[in-house]
Design a protein around this motif. Structure first.
Motif, PDB file in Angstrom:
ATOM      1  N   GLY A  98       2.234  10.776  -4.584  1.00  0.00           N
ATOM      2  CA  GLY A  98       3.350  11.548  -4.060  1.00  0.00           C
ATOM      3  C   GLY A  98       3.493  11.341  -2.559  1.00  0.00           C
ATOM      4  O   GLY A  98       3.067  10.335  -1.992  1.00  0.00           O
ATOM      5  N   ILE A  99       4.079  12.332  -1.894  1.00  0.00           N
ATOM      6  CA  ILE A  99       4.357  12.214  -0.474  1.00  0.00           C
ATOM      7  C   ILE A  99       3.083  12.265   0.371  1.00  0.00           C
ATOM      8  O   ILE A  99       3.002  11.611   1.415  1.00  0.00           O
ATOM      9  N   GLN A 100       2.060  13.014  -0.066  1.00  0.00           N
ATOM     10  CA  GLN A 100       0.802  13.049   0.687  1.00  0.00           C
ATOM     11  C   GLN A 100       0.112  11.686   0.625  1.00  0.00           C
ATOM     12  O   GLN A 100      -0.443  11.216   1.614  1.00  0.00           O
ATOM     13  N   GLY A 101       0.149  11.074  -0.521  1.00  0.00           N
ATOM     14  CA  GLY A 101      -0.427   9.735  -0.665  1.00  0.00           C
ATOM     15  C   GLY A 101       0.359   8.704   0.141  1.00  0.00           C
ATOM     16  O   GLY A 101      -0.213   7.775   0.702  1.00  0.00           O
ATOM     17  N   PHE A 102       1.673   8.894   0.191  1.00  0.00           N
ATOM     18  CA  PHE A 102       2.512   7.986   0.964  1.00  0.00           C
ATOM     19  C   PHE A 102       2.167   8.049   2.451  1.00  0.00           C
ATOM     20  O   PHE A 102       2.086   7.027   3.119  1.00  0.00           O
ATOM     21  N   THR A 103       1.946   9.248   2.955  1.00  0.00           N
ATOM     22  CA  THR A 103       1.587   9.417   4.368  1.00  0.00           C
ATOM     23  C   THR A 103       0.264   8.726   4.677  1.00  0.00           C
ATOM     24  O   THR A 103       0.150   8.019   5.691  1.00  0.00           O
ATOM     25  N   ALA A 104      -0.715   8.921   3.830  1.00  0.00           N
ATOM     26  CA  ALA A 104      -2.004   8.246   4.023  1.00  0.00           C
ATOM     27  C   ALA A 104      -1.845   6.734   3.882  1.00  0.00           C
ATOM     28  O   ALA A 104      -2.477   5.951   4.616  1.00  0.00           O
ATOM     29  N   GLY A 105      -0.990   6.313   2.965  1.00  0.00           N
ATOM     30  CA  GLY A 105      -0.754   4.882   2.762  1.00  0.00           C
ATOM     31  C   GLY A 105      -0.075   4.228   3.941  1.00  0.00           C
ATOM     32  O   GLY A 105      -0.361   3.080   4.279  1.00  0.00           O
ATOM     33  N   VAL A 106       0.832   4.964   4.597  1.00  0.00           N
ATOM     34  CA  VAL A 106       1.521   4.404   5.760  1.00  0.00           C
ATOM     35  C   VAL A 106       0.541   4.179   6.904  1.00  0.00           C
ATOM     36  O   VAL A 106       0.595   3.160   7.591  1.00  0.00           O
ATOM     37  N   ILE A 124       0.813  -1.227   0.000  1.00  0.00           N
ATOM     38  CA  ILE A 124       0.000   0.000   0.000  1.00  0.00           C
ATOM     39  C   ILE A 124       0.843   1.271   0.000  1.00  0.00           C
ATOM     40  O   ILE A 124       0.648   2.138  -0.853  1.00  0.00           O
ATOM     41  N   PRO A 125       1.802   1.451   0.926  1.00  0.00           N
ATOM     42  CA  PRO A 125       2.551   2.709   0.905  1.00  0.00           C
ATOM     43  C   PRO A 125       3.411   2.878  -0.342  1.00  0.00           C
ATOM     44  O   PRO A 125       3.559   3.999  -0.857  1.00  0.00           O
ATOM     45  N   ILE A 126       3.940   1.790  -0.867  1.00  0.00           N
ATOM     46  CA  ILE A 126       4.751   1.879  -2.079  1.00  0.00           C
ATOM     47  C   ILE A 126       3.884   2.310  -3.253  1.00  0.00           C
ATOM     48  O   ILE A 126       4.257   3.191  -4.043  1.00  0.00           O
ATOM     49  N   LEU A 127       2.713   1.704  -3.351  1.00  0.00           N
ATOM     50  CA  LEU A 127       1.780   2.068  -4.414  1.00  0.00           C
ATOM     51  C   LEU A 127       1.312   3.506  -4.274  1.00  0.00           C
ATOM     52  O   LEU A 127       1.248   4.246  -5.261  1.00  0.00           O
ATOM     53  N   MET A 128       1.012   3.917  -3.057  1.00  0.00           N
ATOM     54  CA  MET A 128       0.538   5.279  -2.833  1.00  0.00           C
ATOM     55  C   MET A 128       1.630   6.312  -3.093  1.00  0.00           C
ATOM     56  O   MET A 128       1.339   7.451  -3.479  1.00  0.00           O
ATOM     57  N   LEU A 129       2.893   5.951  -2.906  1.00  0.00           N
ATOM     58  CA  LEU A 129       3.990   6.871  -3.202  1.00  0.00           C
ATOM     59  C   LEU A 129       4.043   7.172  -4.694  1.00  0.00           C
ATOM     60  O   LEU A 129       4.229   8.323  -5.095  1.00  0.00           O
TER      61      LEU A 129
END
Length: 108
Positions: free
Chosen positions: A28-36, A19-24
């Motif tokens: 971008g970084i906002q998606g990565f934060t939500a994904g984490v 999930i976090p890799i895909l969201m990155l």
């Protein structure tokens, strides 16, 4: 059933890593934060499911071996040397009680 719980728990944890890799890549970084944040929740529940599968596997092993262990304990108690009546070993009475018992681990 045990293998199913372990497999599902492993898949949920793999999803938590993806999930976090895909969201990155997608957001971008906002998606990565939500994904984490979502990944931590998925990882926790994946670990809980996997641990439940391990617990069931352990209980199956105990149930499978309980009769054999009870028989081994009974045989060990039969082979134990008897205490001399003049020595009055304090554990001899309890060993005799266990030897005559019909207790089985399976009954627990």
């Amino acid at each position: 059933m045990v293998a199913l719980f372990k497999a599902v728990g492993g898949l949920v944890m793999a999803l938590a890593i993806a999930i976090p890799i895909l969201m990155l890549f997608i957001g971008g970084i906002q998606g990565f934060t939500a994904g984490v944040i979502a990944a931590l929740v998925y990882a926790f529940w994946g670990a809980v499911i996997f641990a439940f599968g391990l617990m069931l596997e352990h209980l199956e092993a105990i149930r499978y071996n309980s009769v054999r262990q009870s028989e081994m304990l009974t045989e060990l108690l039969r082979r134990a040397p008897k205490a001399d009546p003049s020595g009055r070993n304090p554990t001899a009475g309890s060993l005799d009680q266990l030897e005559k018992s019909t207790f089985r681990f399976k009954d627990i």
